[in-house]
Design a protein around this motif. Structure first.
Motif: not given
Length: 120
Positions: A63-75
């Protein structure tokens, strides 16, 4: 003939007070900078790793969280940042595998609330 003045010739004297000051200063310096090693009295047997490496990177759910607060699950980006939507996306990608490890990665400038939402 020499007429003696009121001064006597003083005896030769070595002033050792400054030498003692320097020696005490050096002694204090060496005592303060010396490393004292304390051996622990508790004996601990440390675990040893097995020699075979297990490749578990493919099994992790990232689970990735970028600087803007958007979530990515396995890209794959999760469009709605709500907790329920994030749970649904994780359930959809992970399937029935409840033992799958989840790796949470966040950008350094991510707000704490986004990380807490992902942990929830």
């Amino acid at each position: 003939m020499r007429i003696a003045s009121g001064r006597r010739e003083e005896d030769f004297e070595i002033n050792v007070i400054s030498l003692i000051d320097v020696m005490l200063t050096l002694l204090m310096f060496f005592v303060m900078t010396t490393t004292f090693v304390q051996h622990s009295s508790m004996k601990v047997t440390l675990p040893e790793a097995s020699t075979t490496e297990q490749s578990r990177d493919e099994q992790n759910l990232t689970v990735l969280i970028d600087a803007d607060g958007r979530f990515y699950i396995d890209n794959n980006e999760v469009l709605n940042p709500a907790v329920d939507t994030l749970k649904e996306a994780i359930t959809r990608i992970a399937g029935d595998d409840r033992t799958r490890a989840v790796v949470l990665r966040a950008d350094a400038k991510t707000q704490h609330q986004a990380v807490i939402t992902a942990m929830d």
